[in-house]
Structure formats: C-alpha cells, structure tokens
Design an enzyme around this catalytic site. Structure first.
Site, PDB file in Angstrom:
ATOM      1  N   GLY A 173     -44.792 -48.823 -56.117  1.00 38.59           N
ATOM      2  CA  GLY A 173     -45.785 -48.462 -57.316  1.00 38.59           C
ATOM      3  C   GLY A 173     -46.655 -47.475 -57.171  1.00 38.59           C
ATOM      4  O   GLY A 173     -47.717 -47.316 -57.885  1.00 38.59           O
ATOM      5  N   GLY A 193     -44.266 -41.980 -59.634  1.00 37.49           N
ATOM      6  CA  GLY A 193     -43.341 -42.293 -60.559  1.00 37.49           C
ATOM      7  C   GLY A 193     -43.465 -43.222 -61.707  1.00 37.49           C
ATOM      8  O   GLY A 193     -44.571 -43.699 -62.083  1.00 37.49           O
ATOM      9  N   ILE A 194     -42.322 -43.819 -62.016  1.00 34.91           N
ATOM     10  CA  ILE A 194     -42.153 -44.986 -62.889  1.00 34.91           C
ATOM     11  C   ILE A 194     -43.065 -46.177 -62.456  1.00 34.91           C
ATOM     12  O   ILE A 194     -43.739 -46.598 -63.302  1.00 34.91           O
ATOM     13  CB  ILE A 194     -40.687 -45.296 -63.147  1.00 34.91           C
ATOM     14  CG1 ILE A 194     -39.930 -44.025 -63.999  1.00 34.91           C
ATOM     15  CG2 ILE A 194     -40.601 -46.650 -64.117  1.00 34.91           C
ATOM     16  CD1 ILE A 194     -38.643 -44.325 -63.913  1.00 34.91           C
ATOM     17  N   SER A 226     -30.825 -48.395 -64.317  1.00 30.45           N
ATOM     18  CA  SER A 226     -30.779 -47.367 -64.940  1.00 30.45           C
ATOM     19  C   SER A 226     -29.477 -47.130 -65.835  1.00 30.45           C
ATOM     20  O   SER A 226     -28.512 -47.912 -65.702  1.00 30.45           O
ATOM     21  CB  SER A 226     -30.389 -46.131 -63.938  1.00 30.45           C
ATOM     22  OG  SER A 226     -29.938 -45.070 -64.116  1.00 30.45           O
ATOM     23  N   TYR A 259     -24.804 -44.289 -56.726  1.00 33.74           N
ATOM     24  CA  TYR A 259     -25.987 -44.755 -57.705  1.00 33.74           C
ATOM     25  C   TYR A 259     -25.774 -45.752 -58.725  1.00 33.74           C
ATOM     26  O   TYR A 259     -26.200 -46.623 -58.801  1.00 33.74           O
ATOM     27  CB  TYR A 259     -26.731 -43.519 -58.168  1.00 33.74           C
ATOM     28  CG  TYR A 259     -28.092 -43.630 -58.834  1.00 33.74           C
ATOM     29  CD1 TYR A 259     -29.331 -44.085 -58.337  1.00 33.74           C
ATOM     30  CD2 TYR A 259     -28.123 -43.356 -60.325  1.00 33.74           C
ATOM     31  CE1 TYR A 259     -30.319 -44.374 -58.920  1.00 33.74           C
ATOM     32  CE2 TYR A 259     -29.292 -43.340 -60.864  1.00 33.74           C
ATOM     33  CZ  TYR A 259     -30.561 -44.051 -60.291  1.00 33.74           C
ATOM     34  OH  TYR A 259     -31.434 -44.314 -61.087  1.00 33.74           O
TER      35      TYR A 259
HETATM   36  N1  LIG Z   1     -36.316 -40.514 -62.787  1.00 33.74           N
HETATM   37  C1  LIG Z   1     -35.338 -40.833 -63.656  1.00 33.74           C
HETATM   38  O1  LIG Z   1     -34.703 -40.077 -64.267  1.00 33.74           O
HETATM   39  C2  LIG Z   1     -34.736 -42.360 -63.502  1.00 33.74           C
HETATM   40  C3  LIG Z   1     -33.618 -42.655 -64.497  1.00 33.74           C
HETATM   41  C4  LIG Z   1     -33.029 -44.190 -64.152  1.00 33.74           C
HETATM   42  C5  LIG Z   1     -33.707 -45.000 -63.438  1.00 33.74           C
HETATM   43  N2  LIG Z   1     -34.461 -44.403 -62.493  1.00 33.74           N
HETATM   44  C6  LIG Z   1     -35.099 -45.471 -61.752  1.00 33.74           C
HETATM   45  O2  LIG Z   1     -36.514 -45.860 -61.568  1.00 33.74           O
HETATM   46  C7  LIG Z   1     -36.987 -46.010 -60.360  1.00 33.74           C
HETATM   47  C8  LIG Z   1     -38.147 -45.198 -60.030  1.00 33.74           C
HETATM   48  O3  LIG Z   1     -37.820 -43.798 -59.762  1.00 33.74           O
HETATM   49  P1  LIG Z   1     -38.434 -42.506 -60.193  1.00 33.74           P
HETATM   50  O4  LIG Z   1     -37.975 -41.695 -60.824  1.00 33.74           O
HETATM   51  O5  LIG Z   1     -39.859 -42.985 -60.443  1.00 33.74           O
HETATM   52  O6  LIG Z   1     -38.436 -42.100 -58.718  1.00 33.74           O
HETATM   53  P2  LIG Z   1     -39.493 -41.492 -57.516  1.00 33.74           P
HETATM   54  O7  LIG Z   1     -40.995 -40.992 -57.859  1.00 33.74           O
HETATM   55  O8  LIG Z   1     -38.888 -40.918 -56.401  1.00 33.74           O
HETATM   56  O9  LIG Z   1     -40.142 -42.994 -56.822  1.00 33.74           O
HETATM   57  C9  LIG Z   1     -39.075 -43.670 -56.171  1.00 33.74           C
HETATM   58  C10 LIG Z   1     -39.665 -45.030 -55.585  1.00 33.74           C
HETATM   59  O10 LIG Z   1     -38.730 -45.585 -54.901  1.00 33.74           O
HETATM   60  C11 LIG Z   1     -39.156 -45.758 -53.398  1.00 33.74           C
HETATM   61  N3  LIG Z   1     -38.180 -45.165 -52.511  1.00 33.74           N
HETATM   62  C12 LIG Z   1     -37.423 -44.108 -52.507  1.00 33.74           C
HETATM   63  N4  LIG Z   1     -36.710 -44.055 -51.405  1.00 33.74           N
HETATM   64  C13 LIG Z   1     -37.007 -45.351 -50.865  1.00 33.74           C
HETATM   65  C14 LIG Z   1     -36.512 -45.862 -49.567  1.00 33.74           C
HETATM   66  N5  LIG Z   1     -35.739 -45.233 -48.816  1.00 33.74           N
HETATM   67  N6  LIG Z   1     -37.031 -47.027 -48.984  1.00 33.74           N
HETATM   68  C15 LIG Z   1     -37.724 -47.769 -49.818  1.00 33.74           C
HETATM   69  N7  LIG Z   1     -38.624 -47.304 -50.845  1.00 33.74           N
HETATM   70  C16 LIG Z   1     -38.084 -46.151 -51.508  1.00 33.74           C
HETATM   71  C17 LIG Z   1     -40.644 -44.940 -53.349  1.00 33.74           C
HETATM   72  O11 LIG Z   1     -41.597 -45.701 -52.720  1.00 33.74           O
HETATM   73  P3  LIG Z   1     -42.266 -44.954 -51.624  1.00 33.74           P
HETATM   74  O12 LIG Z   1     -43.477 -44.542 -51.996  1.00 33.74           O
HETATM   75  O13 LIG Z   1     -41.980 -45.633 -50.544  1.00 33.74           O
HETATM   76  O14 LIG Z   1     -41.682 -43.538 -51.330  1.00 33.74           O
HETATM   77  C18 LIG Z   1     -40.903 -44.985 -54.797  1.00 33.74           C
HETATM   78  O15 LIG Z   1     -41.847 -45.990 -55.185  1.00 33.74           O
HETATM   79  C19 LIG Z   1     -35.685 -46.237 -59.390  1.00 33.74           C
HETATM   80  O16 LIG Z   1     -35.391 -47.397 -59.235  1.00 33.74           O
HETATM   81  C20 LIG Z   1     -34.817 -45.242 -60.085  1.00 33.74           C
HETATM   82  O17 LIG Z   1     -33.453 -45.652 -59.567  1.00 33.74           O
HETATM   83  C21 LIG Z   1     -35.246 -43.293 -62.603  1.00 33.74           C
END
Ligand SMILES: NC(=O)c1ccc[n+]([C@@H]2O[C@H](COP(=O)([O-])OP(=O)(O)OC[C@H]3O[C@@H](n4cnc5c(N)ncnc54)[C@H](OP(=O)(O)O)[C@@H]3O)[C@@H](O)[C@H]2O)c1
Length: 243
Positions: free
Chosen positions: A14, A17-18, A137, A150
C-alpha cells in the site's frame, strides 16, 4: 457518515501505485488504515502522506511470516480487520523461449503465493461482514505476448477468488477481484513511449486508468454498497475487454 467509518483496513502493498490510491481512498472514507511495504522508509512516508493516523508496517508481501506479523500489529491496535486488500504484484515481460525458473518463481511467489498466505494470515482477524479485494488484472483473461507468466498468476488469483467465495461467503466474508487494465503507475513507467501508444490504442476510452479510478472500484467492493456481491471480477479497463 462516510462509507468506511469505524472500519479497519489492511492494504498489503500500500505504499505506492494502486495500493496507495486504495489506502488513500479508504482513509478518506473513514477507515483506520494500515499499509505494508518491504521498504520501511517508503511505508512510513506513505503513511504520513495518507494522514488520519494511517500506520505503515514493514513487511514483504511474499513472506507468510511477515504477513502473520503484519496482521498481529493490526490486531494489537484494533482487534480485527474489516477490509483486506491484497494488492502486491509484479510484472516482468518474458516470452516462452526466454522464461527462466527464477522469472516464474518470482511472479508466483508475490502474485499468487503472497495472496494465499496473506489471506490465510488475516482470516483469524476477519469476522462476519468483512470483505476482501484481490487486485488481479485483465491480463488474466487474455493472451498478451511476453506476459504469459504474469497472466497465469492473475488467472490463478481469479480462480482463488471463486473458491474462497465458496468457502467464506457462508461465514459472511466477501471476496472479490478488481481487475485493472493498463494503469498509470511505476509498473508502467518503464514502458517505452511507442509501446505505451500501442497499449493505449485499443482502449475505447483512449487512455490508461488513473490509480484513483481503480481505488474507487475497490472501495465499492469493500463497502456495504456491495453487500450482495461476492466472487466477482470488476474490470477497470476503459472498456478494453468489454467490447
Ligand atoms: N499498473 C498496471 O497497469 C496494472 C494493471 C493491472 C493490474 N495491476 C496490478 O495492480 C497491482 C499494483 O500494481 P501497481 O501498478 O500499483 O504497481 P507498483 O506501483 O509497481 O506497485 C507494486 C506493489 O507490489 C509490491 N511488490 C512488487 N514487487 C514485490 C516483491 N518482489 N515482493 C513483495 N512485494 C512486491 C510493491 O511493494 P513494495 O512497496 O514492497 O515494493 C507495491 O506495493 C499489482 O498486483 C499489479 O499486478 C497493475
């Protein structure tokens, strides 16, 4: 009265990002919010930015032990979790010829195993009337070159949501999936300009989602407004997979 007054929320992943957008919205709607991140500096800063007494917990979403400790901290403070968001996830492109066991394990460890044991850790703190949102997703419902692993993790999340609904709805706990389409976060920041244009081109609404738009969908599913919605997947994709 705000929609989440007197509710206790834990957003796993949290701090950016999202996940951060969901935490901000839950807080604005009256929740007591707890967020996790692997990085203590990031999580403290994000919690301070959310305000309203939001609490940062340093925890790795892929570690079952860290999740038990995180839930314990919420329980110590409030005794329960009303709204659980399992958001942590990663996405790295690799086509079948190049996929390594490490690439496979990294994705499944965070995107699937993390959600399974995150929910398992939180369940003893969740009572009748509580609600879970898994961040999936639209990649779980379609074939995008390079995103097979993914997409497979997100299809697994969708499958778990069905089984968990069958198991937990009789106990009054709702589980739903928010499935974003391309969303403007750090995950998308590394994508080259021409690739971005190619991603956006087929989206009927002509742009990526804002994290706050995904947060609005998560808030709806977590709130009592969605009291009879369980096991569903709400796509927030500007119509991409709906036409
Ligand atoms: N952006 C898009 O286009 C998109 C589209 C569809 C679905 N999503 C989904 O939305 C969710 C959030 O994505 P976001 O776009 O907000 O990405 P983001 O800004 O990169 O955030 C990623 C999140 O996942 C955690 N995370 C990443 N790598 C990790 C690891 N190796 N171990 C533990 N925690 C990890 C991060 O926690 P830390 O603070 O610990 O790094 C962060 O809270 C994900 O599940 C993603 O698959 C995103």
């Amino acid at each position: 009265m705000a929609r989440m007054d007197n509710k206790v929320a834990l957003v796993v992943g949290g701090a950016k990002g999202i996940g951060l957008a969901i935490a901000e919205r839950l807080s604005a709607e009256g929740s007591k919010v707890f967020i996790t991140s692997r990085r203590s500096e990031d999580v403290e800063k994000a919690a301070e930015g959310i305000g309203n007494g939001a609490t940062g917990i340093t925890a790795d979403a892929s570690s079952p032990q860290d999740m038990v400790v995180a839930v314990e901290k919420v329980r110590e403070a409030h005794g329960r979790i009303d709204a659980l968001v399992l958001n942590a996830g990663l996405s790295e492109p690799s086509q079948i010829a190049e996929i390594t066991p490490e690439h496979f394990d990294r994705h499944f460890d965070v995107n699937v195993r993390g959600m399974v044991f995150g929910l398992q850790a939180a369940l003893p703190a969740m009572a009748e009337g509580s609600s879970v949102v898994l961040v999936g997703s639209i990649a779980g419902n379609a074939g995008y070159p390079g995103y097979g692993t993914y997409g497979a993790t997100k299809a697994a999340v969708r499958a778990y949501a069905r089984a968990w609904t069958a198991e937990l709805a009789p106990k009054g706990i709702r589980v739903n999936v928010v499935a974003p389409g391309p969303t403007d976060t750090e995950m998308m920041a590394s994508v080259a300009e021409d690739t971005r244009a190619a991603i956006v081109a087929p989206i009927p609404m002509g742009r990526m989602a804002r994290p706050s738009e995904v947060a609005a969908a998560a808030l709806f599913l977590l709130s009592d407004d969605a009291s009879y919605i369980a096991g569903a997947e709400l796509c927030v994709d500007g119509g991409l997979q709906q036409v």
